[in-house]
Design an enzyme around this catalytic site. Structure first.
Site, mmCIF file in Angstrom:
data_model
loop_
_atom_site.group_PDB
_atom_site.id
_atom_site.type_symbol
_atom_site.label_atom_id
_atom_site.label_comp_id
_atom_site.label_asym_id
_atom_site.label_seq_id
_atom_site.Cartn_x
_atom_site.Cartn_y
_atom_site.Cartn_z
ATOM 1 N N HIS A 29 42.963 -59.115 68.752
ATOM 2 C CA HIS A 29 42.536 -57.769 68.346
ATOM 3 C C HIS A 29 42.897 -57.500 66.881
ATOM 4 O O HIS A 29 42.169 -56.797 66.179
ATOM 5 C CB HIS A 29 43.232 -56.699 69.204
ATOM 6 N N GLY A 81 48.465 -54.428 77.897
ATOM 7 C CA GLY A 81 48.628 -54.741 76.482
ATOM 8 C C GLY A 81 47.702 -53.868 75.656
ATOM 9 O O GLY A 81 46.632 -53.479 76.138
ATOM 10 N N CYS A 127 39.685 -55.616 79.088
ATOM 11 C CA CYS A 127 40.177 -55.014 77.853
ATOM 12 C C CYS A 127 39.949 -53.514 77.926
ATOM 13 O O CYS A 127 38.901 -53.063 78.373
ATOM 14 C CB CYS A 127 39.423 -55.601 76.666
ATOM 15 N N LEU A 128 40.950 -52.746 77.483
ATOM 16 C CA LEU A 128 40.830 -51.284 77.533
ATOM 17 C C LEU A 128 39.701 -50.786 76.620
ATOM 18 O O LEU A 128 39.211 -49.682 76.809
ATOM 19 C CB LEU A 128 42.156 -50.625 77.146
ATOM 20 N N HIS A 168 45.291 -62.505 73.560
ATOM 21 C CA HIS A 168 44.269 -61.451 73.621
ATOM 22 C C HIS A 168 44.596 -60.337 72.615
ATOM 23 O O HIS A 168 43.729 -59.895 71.858
ATOM 24 C CB HIS A 168 44.220 -60.909 75.055
ATOM 25 N N GLU A 169 45.866 -59.910 72.598
ATOM 26 C CA GLU A 169 46.253 -58.797 71.721
ATOM 27 C C GLU A 169 46.282 -59.223 70.254
ATOM 28 O O GLU A 169 45.888 -58.450 69.378
ATOM 29 C CB GLU A 169 47.610 -58.224 72.135
ATOM 30 N N GLN A 213 42.957 -50.731 68.478
ATOM 31 C CA GLN A 213 42.306 -50.078 69.621
ATOM 32 C C GLN A 213 42.519 -48.568 69.628
ATOM 33 O O GLN A 213 41.799 -47.845 70.313
ATOM 34 C CB GLN A 213 42.811 -50.663 70.950
#
Ligand code: NI
Length: 188
Positions: free
Chosen positions: A157, A64, A111-112, A153-154, A69
């Site tokens: 963000h 995701g 997380c990226l 989670h996304e 990000q």
């Protein structure tokens, strides 16, 4: 969201043929900012952005990715859980959680934007999300399990919230310090 620490990353056979974008690493001010809804004036931007977000997510690899990000303050999310190694790409424009279960579930998240960092996060087990898809159609999705956690989670963000913000200050500080140290080592 990144693949869990104990699962092998998967990448679909066909990745959009566009360059990946650099992923912002925490702490970065854009990751803490609230993204704005994508409107009609953003149509061209969003159309170009979506394949590049998928390319970035698959390259990472992750399951995701939210627009902030990659430094874009618009409410756009891409997800592909690659469950059973099958690609099921999901594009969510202006997603909203319209219902959340009172039952909670804890699972490990990464997380990226916090590469290599993982922690157990507790969230509502099931959510209903209303969103606009890549073709402009209004849709609604009900999710549980990994997809529910990934959606939450996304969407977090988009409001400047990272998974570590759901942890105790102590745990968050440990992870942020470790990330800072690892990133400095990487730069050398
Ligand atoms: Ni993330």
């Amino acid at each position: 969201m990144s693949n869990q620490s104990d699962t092998k990353p998967a990448v679909p056979a066909v990745v959009p043929d566009v360059p990946a974008l650099p992923i912002l690493i925490a702490p970065h001010p854009v990751l803490k900012a609230k993204a704005r809804p994508a409107g009609p004036q953003d149509t061209d931007t969003v159309r170009d952005l979506i394949p590049r977000m998928f390319a970035t997510m698959y390259k990472a690899p992750g399951i995701g990715l939210a627009a902030p990000q990659v430094g874009v303050g618009l409410r756009v999310v891409v997800i592909d859980l690659m469950a059973g190694n099958v690609s099921t790409p999901l594009t969510l424009i202006n997603p909203d959680i319209i219902a959340a279960d009172s039952e909670l579930e804890t699972r490990e998240e990464g997380c990226l934007s916090l590469p290599g960092q993982y922690a157990d996060v507790t969230r509502p087990a099931r959510v209903t999300v209303r969103y606009t898809d890549a073709s402009g159609a209004k849709r609604q999705i009900e999710a549980d399990g990994l997809l529910s956690a990934c959606l939450q989670h996304e969407i977090d963000h988009l409001d400047g919230i990272l998974f570590v913000d759901h942890l105790s200050i102590l745990k968050r500080n440990i992870i942020m310090r470790r990330l800072g140290k690892e990133m400095r080592l990487k730069e050398r």
